[in-house]
Design an enzyme around this catalytic site. Structure first.
Site, PDB file in Angstrom:
ATOM      1  N   ASN A  10       0.814  -1.205   0.000  1.00 45.28           N
ATOM      2  CA  ASN A  10       0.000   0.000   0.000  1.00 45.28           C
ATOM      3  C   ASN A  10       0.854   1.263   0.000  1.00 45.28           C
ATOM      4  OD1 ASN A  10      -1.847   2.020   0.434  1.00 45.28           O
ATOM      5  ND2 ASN A  10      -2.998   0.928   1.990  1.00 45.28           N
ATOM      6  N   ASP A  11       1.534   1.501   1.101  1.00 48.19           N
ATOM      7  CA  ASP A  11       2.252   2.765   1.214  1.00 48.19           C
ATOM      8  C   ASP A  11       3.377   2.894   0.183  1.00 48.19           C
ATOM      9  OD1 ASP A  11       0.663   3.503   3.369  1.00 48.19           O
ATOM     10  OD2 ASP A  11       1.902   2.338   4.736  1.00 48.19           O
ATOM     11  N   VAL A  12       3.966   1.767  -0.222  1.00 50.19           N
ATOM     12  CA  VAL A  12       5.097   1.852  -1.151  1.00 50.19           C
ATOM     13  C   VAL A  12       4.657   2.175  -2.569  1.00 50.19           C
ATOM     14  CG1 VAL A  12       6.561   0.322   0.188  1.00 50.19           C
ATOM     15  CG2 VAL A  12       5.109  -0.636  -1.597  1.00 50.19           C
TER      16      VAL A  12
END
Lengths: 102, 468
Positions: B394-396
């Site tokens: 997600n965040d990457v």
């Protein structure tokens, strides 16, 4: 002030080792690819388990009647050994999977 | 004579540690390096047991039964724990082992201080007390911190942060240091040592508690180098060169590794430690991005899209690891490759919960090493990619890292998945990721959502593709 300077002179050997080891530590790890970060951290983790040497010395020097020292020393040996053995085995397990397949 | 042999044992051990670390930084020699360091460690341990002579009395060590008992018990526990642990739980395990080392260093300090305090005839050397106190503080901070990090990674301990926490932490640390300094000056107040122990443990807990789960690898790496320094204190204490070299080596290397990890996330160490990233910023950022509409895609459509693609890039994240789906993922790769699709993996440096963690997991599933692309390579190839399959990451892949200066992850290098023609995201739900922020990628027209547990979805996907 003079005490400190004397202390530096008395312990110069150790201080040299510390300074040089800091450079070696940084140099040795500088070019590691990020895929190996986890195994490397785990391997370094096993190496600082060398603290077990201190635990063995504490244990071996303890007076056989001094149960507090014996108990604490014993725990230190057990914990240190978990760190060393666990660390190396876990690292080996990780690296085993990096083997190149033919 | 025996002392000379012991010196040589220690010298050999120190050299193996350096060479071992060096070899660990190259995939081809890493395993040998680890074994070499282990061999050196065995030499140092055996040498100490049989050859070490007490400086004060000139006698060999006593209490062999206790020593061997401890070594055997510790050895068995360590081996079993290391053999049984799941690859996904690896970061927890490293943290746990690290805590053991920290506790060991703290215990040594305790015993040595009592030993020192018991000798009333000799003048107590201040520098010795100083080293004991430093070893105690660092060792117990490392122990308590590692335990909390371990608890956080396996979900037993929740983030906790409140106003003024940083100030409280600093106060606890300052108090421990002041007490420590006082004890060095007045070594006869031996009870103070337990106060210092308690405060250091408390600081270790407070220090890690507010730090978000996403930053745990950085914290573990930092605590790892702390334990190294604590071990080096033992080296000072006994004038023992192997403890000194080993400890300082790990202290320096661990610190550098910590900085490298921070760099991969484009954040400073200070920011990680004080910013309490994943903890309390959630409310701020979730309000800034709109909910918008997202598109769902069915399993059969996904299968269709993927089997007619020329090039598929898989972006694995922690969700894949949690679902234990690395084997199914490899299965999918094989099926697609049989159909003539080029499949590669794009690995973000901090994918999973530790840098390199994802590589370890995929290697466990026999994924070919050459199919794993690092971020820079992957970013070059996204523009020629037909389908990107994001599995629990997600965040990457959050474009907010580039576009939204208000986002807590702003500036972190990300995988530019939106350059590809189609993006399919597999997640369990629309819940935000580890850092607790919305991801606008999910609302882009190119993106389709494929909900479900990664393992189940991948298995169904494999079956579906076989049928098309």
């Amino acid at each position: 002030m003079e005490q400190i300077l004397n202390w530096v002179t008395e312990n110069q050997q150790i201080i040299y080792v510390v300074v040089l080891m800091i450079f070696v530590g940084i140099e040795v790890i500088g070019r590691v690819p990020s895929v190996l970060h986890t195994p490397l951290m785990s391997g370094a983790n096993a190496i600082h388990g060398v603290v077990i040497i201190g635990a063995i010395i504490v244990m071996g020097k303890a007076d056989p009647d001094n149960y507090l020292a014996l108990t604490l020393g014993f725990f230190a040996v057990v914990l240190g050994m978990v760190n060393v053995v666990g660390g190396f085995v876990v690292t080996d397990r990780m690296l085993e999977m990096f083997k190149k397949k033919k | 004579m025996t002392q000379n042999i012991l010196t040589i044992c220690y010298l050999i051990a120190s050299i193996t540690f350096i060479l071992g670390l060096k070899m660990l930084s190259n995939p081809a020699s890493a395993r040998k390096g680890n074994s070499l360091a282990a061999l050196g460690m065995s030499i140092a341990i055996l040498g100490t047991i049989f050859l070490y002579k007490n400086d004060e009395t000139g006698e060999y060590l006593n209490n062999y039964a206790w020593i061997f008992g401890g070594l055997i018990i510790g050895g068995i526990i360590g081996t079993l724990a290391a053999k049984k642990v799941q690859m996904t739980a690896m970061p927890e395990m490293v943290s746990l082992f690290n805590g053991m080392g920290g506790a060991c260093a703290a215990l040594i300090s305790l015993v040595e201080f009592n030993h020192l305090a018991a000798e009333t005839t000799v003048v107590i050397s201040h520098s010795k007390v100083l080293i004991i106190v430093v070893g105690l503080i660092i060792g117990s901070v490392s122990f308590a911190g590692s335990m909390i990090a371990w608890g956080k990674l396996n979900g037993r301990v929740n983030d906790l942060s409140f106003k003024g926490q940083n100030i409280l932490n600093l106060l606890v640390l300052a108090l421990a240091l002041v007490l420590g300094a006082y004890l060095v000056m007045q070594p006869h107040h031996s009870l103070l040592l337990y106060g210092i122990l308690l405060l250091s443990l408390l600081y270790g807990v407070f220090f890690v508690l507010p730090i978000g789960g996403a930053d745990m690898p950085v914290v573990i790496s930092l605590l790892n180098s702390f334990t190294g320094v604590a071990a080096a204190c033992g080296g000072f204490l006994y004038n023992n060169k192997v403890m000194l070299t080993g400890g300082i080596l790990v202290g320096a290397a661990g610190t550098l590794l910590t900085i490298l990890m921070c760099k991969a996330m484009n954040r400073s160490l200070k920011n990680v430690l004080i910013g309490s990233f994943g903890g309390n910023n959630t409310a701020v950022s979730s309000g800034t991005t709109s909910q918008g509409h997202f598109k769902e895609i069915s399993l059969s459509d996904t299968a269709m899209v993927m089997s007619y693609a020329t090039k598929v890039m898989i972006v694995p994240g922690y969700g894949l690891a949690v679902a234990q789906a690395q084997h199914s993922c490899h299965e999918l790769e094989k099926i697609l490759t049989e159909k003539g699709v080029e499949v590669k993996y794009a690995i973000h440096p901090v994918a999973g919960r530790m840098p390199g963690h994802m590589n370890v997991l995929l290697a466990e599933a026999d994924v070919n090493y050459e199919k794993l692309l690092e971020m820079e390579q992957a970013n070059e190839e996204f523009s020629t990619t037909d389908v990107v399959l994001i599995l629990g990451a997600n965040d990457v892949v959050n474009p907010a890292a580039k576009t939204d200066p208000a986002s807590p992850i702003y500036g972190m290098p990300i995988l530019d998945v939106e350059l590809a023609k189609t993006v399919i995201v597999n997640k369990r739900s629309m819940k935000p990721g580890y850092a607790g922020i919305e991801n606008e990628l999910f609302f882009q027209p190119k993106t389709s959502m494929l909900f479900g547990d990664a393992k189940k979805v991948l298995q169904d996907l494999c079956a579906e593709i076989k049928n098309t």
